[in-house]
Design a protein around this motif. Structure first.
Motif, PDB file in Angstrom:
ATOM      1  N   ASP A   7      47.872 -22.413  48.884  1.00 46.39           N
ATOM      2  CA  ASP A   7      48.142 -22.145  51.015  1.00 46.39           C
ATOM      3  C   ASP A   7      49.992 -22.339  51.677  1.00 46.39           C
ATOM      4  O   ASP A   7      50.480 -21.849  52.416  1.00 46.39           O
ATOM      5  N   ILE A   8      49.589 -23.386  50.807  1.00 43.73           N
ATOM      6  CA  ILE A   8      51.043 -23.967  51.301  1.00 43.73           C
ATOM      7  C   ILE A   8      52.053 -22.711  50.686  1.00 43.73           C
ATOM      8  O   ILE A   8      53.254 -23.167  51.182  1.00 43.73           O
ATOM      9  N   ARG A   9      52.395 -22.836  49.858  1.00 47.61           N
ATOM     10  CA  ARG A   9      53.252 -21.455  49.065  1.00 47.61           C
ATOM     11  C   ARG A   9      53.258 -20.440  49.708  1.00 47.61           C
ATOM     12  O   ARG A   9      54.473 -20.245  50.375  1.00 47.61           O
ATOM     13  N   GLN A  10      52.426 -19.824  50.466  1.00 48.92           N
ATOM     14  CA  GLN A  10      52.457 -18.639  51.243  1.00 48.92           C
ATOM     15  C   GLN A  10      53.209 -19.333  52.890  1.00 48.92           C
ATOM     16  O   GLN A  10      53.813 -18.272  52.697  1.00 48.92           O
ATOM     17  N   SER A  69      56.699 -26.397  47.870  1.00 50.09           N
ATOM     18  CA  SER A  69      55.127 -26.685  48.062  1.00 50.09           C
ATOM     19  C   SER A  69      54.383 -27.755  47.035  1.00 50.09           C
ATOM     20  O   SER A  69      52.930 -28.243  48.458  1.00 50.09           O
ATOM     21  N   ALA A  70      54.543 -27.727  45.839  1.00 50.60           N
ATOM     22  CA  ALA A  70      53.684 -29.091  45.450  1.00 50.60           C
ATOM     23  C   ALA A  70      54.658 -30.021  46.240  1.00 50.60           C
ATOM     24  O   ALA A  70      53.672 -31.258  46.151  1.00 50.60           O
ATOM     25  N   LEU A  71      55.773 -30.569  46.584  1.00 54.47           N
ATOM     26  CA  LEU A  71      56.016 -32.049  47.400  1.00 54.47           C
ATOM     27  C   LEU A  71      54.616 -31.968  48.724  1.00 54.47           C
ATOM     28  O   LEU A  71      54.403 -32.977  49.071  1.00 54.47           O
ATOM     29  N   VAL A  72      55.051 -30.459  49.625  1.00 55.66           N
ATOM     30  CA  VAL A  72      54.016 -30.721  50.848  1.00 55.66           C
ATOM     31  C   VAL A  72      52.132 -31.687  50.107  1.00 55.66           C
ATOM     32  O   VAL A  72      51.792 -31.643  50.965  1.00 55.66           O
ATOM     33  N   LEU A  82      51.222 -34.334  51.991  1.00 52.88           N
ATOM     34  CA  LEU A  82      49.560 -33.899  52.418  1.00 52.88           C
ATOM     35  C   LEU A  82      48.268 -35.079  51.683  1.00 52.88           C
ATOM     36  O   LEU A  82      47.660 -35.440  52.511  1.00 52.88           O
ATOM     37  N   ASN A  83      48.529 -34.871  50.505  1.00 49.41           N
ATOM     38  CA  ASN A  83      47.185 -36.063  49.615  1.00 49.41           C
ATOM     39  C   ASN A  83      47.516 -36.995  50.067  1.00 49.41           C
ATOM     40  O   ASN A  83      46.322 -38.006  49.927  1.00 49.41           O
ATOM     41  N   SER A  84      48.861 -37.489  49.536  1.00 44.72           N
ATOM     42  CA  SER A  84      49.310 -39.076  49.409  1.00 44.72           C
ATOM     43  C   SER A  84      49.270 -40.222  50.770  1.00 44.72           C
ATOM     44  O   SER A  84      49.243 -41.079  51.147  1.00 44.72           O
ATOM     45  N   GLN A  85      49.774 -38.841  52.307  1.00 47.24           N
ATOM     46  CA  GLN A  85      50.410 -39.271  53.240  1.00 47.24           C
ATOM     47  C   GLN A  85      51.523 -40.448  53.354  1.00 47.24           C
ATOM     48  O   GLN A  85      51.903 -41.892  53.742  1.00 47.24           O
ATOM     49  N   GLN A  86      52.360 -40.274  52.188  1.00 50.23           N
ATOM     50  CA  GLN A  86      52.972 -41.339  51.697  1.00 50.23           C
ATOM     51  C   GLN A  86      54.214 -40.058  52.031  1.00 50.23           C
ATOM     52  O   GLN A  86      54.933 -39.200  51.750  1.00 50.23           O
ATOM     53  N   PRO A  87      55.582 -41.134  52.079  1.00 50.01           N
ATOM     54  CA  PRO A  87      57.205 -40.661  53.098  1.00 50.01           C
ATOM     55  C   PRO A  87      57.500 -40.039  51.808  1.00 50.01           C
ATOM     56  O   PRO A  87      57.850 -40.243  50.091  1.00 50.01           O
ATOM     57  N   THR A  95      60.694 -38.267  49.903  1.00 49.96           N
ATOM     58  CA  THR A  95      61.986 -38.308  49.674  1.00 49.96           C
ATOM     59  C   THR A  95      62.867 -37.567  48.856  1.00 49.96           C
ATOM     60  O   THR A  95      61.598 -36.671  48.571  1.00 49.96           O
ATOM     61  N   ALA A  96      63.752 -37.556  48.989  1.00 52.39           N
ATOM     62  CA  ALA A  96      64.555 -36.548  48.845  1.00 52.39           C
ATOM     63  C   ALA A  96      64.769 -36.378  46.616  1.00 52.39           C
ATOM     64  O   ALA A  96      64.000 -35.244  45.724  1.00 52.39           O
ATOM     65  N   ARG A  97      64.350 -37.698  46.163  1.00 53.67           N
ATOM     66  CA  ARG A  97      64.057 -37.568  45.250  1.00 53.67           C
ATOM     67  C   ARG A  97      63.025 -36.939  44.719  1.00 53.67           C
ATOM     68  O   ARG A  97      62.996 -36.299  43.691  1.00 53.67           O
ATOM     69  N   ASP A  98      61.753 -36.790  45.678  1.00 53.64           N
ATOM     70  CA  ASP A  98      60.465 -36.160  45.391  1.00 53.64           C
ATOM     71  C   ASP A  98      60.767 -34.969  45.057  1.00 53.64           C
ATOM     72  O   ASP A  98      60.063 -34.287  44.553  1.00 53.64           O
ATOM     73  N   TRP A  99      61.601 -34.241  45.526  1.00 50.50           N
ATOM     74  CA  TRP A  99      62.089 -32.802  45.539  1.00 50.50           C
ATOM     75  C   TRP A  99      62.777 -32.570  44.353  1.00 50.50           C
ATOM     76  O   TRP A  99      62.721 -31.293  43.503  1.00 50.50           O
TER      77      TRP A  99
END
Length: 95
Positions: free
Chosen positions: A14-17, A76-79, A83-88, A90-94
């Motif tokens: 859904d997020i990817r879409q 999409s994976a990052l979002v 959403l699942n973790s509710q943690q901030p 950062t660019a490194r997560d991308w």
């Protein structure tokens, strides 16, 4: 912006879409979700617009200052993780 009741049902698909739609609207053309958006003609300004719309849609804050590569799939994976973790995020997560 999302409602809190929508979050548990949001899947990566859904997020990817949604992100594909945002990216398509900003770039004014279809995109391959597996390919870096910069390789598909996105400028830095266009990418910032995409991320701002994603942040607004999902109520998150992603730091894009250090981003060099990002595909719709990666975003999409990052979002979904955000959403699942509710943690901030950062660019490194991308990366």
């Amino acid at each position: 912006m999302h409602s809190d009741s929508d979050l548990p049902d949001a899947t990566v698909s859904d997020i990817r879409q949604t992100i594909s739609g945002i990216t398509r609207a900003v770039l004014e053309r279809d995109v391959d979700p597996a390919v870096d958006v910069f390789d598909q003609g996105a400028t830095s300004l266009a990418f910032i617009r995409i991320v701002a719309e994603v942040n607004e849609r999902y109520g998150i804050t992603a730091d894009v200052a250090e981003l060099e590569e990002a595909s719709v799939d990666e975003m999409s994976a990052l979002v979904a993780r955000q959403l699942n973790s509710q943690q901030p995020v950062t660019a490194r997560d991308w990366r």
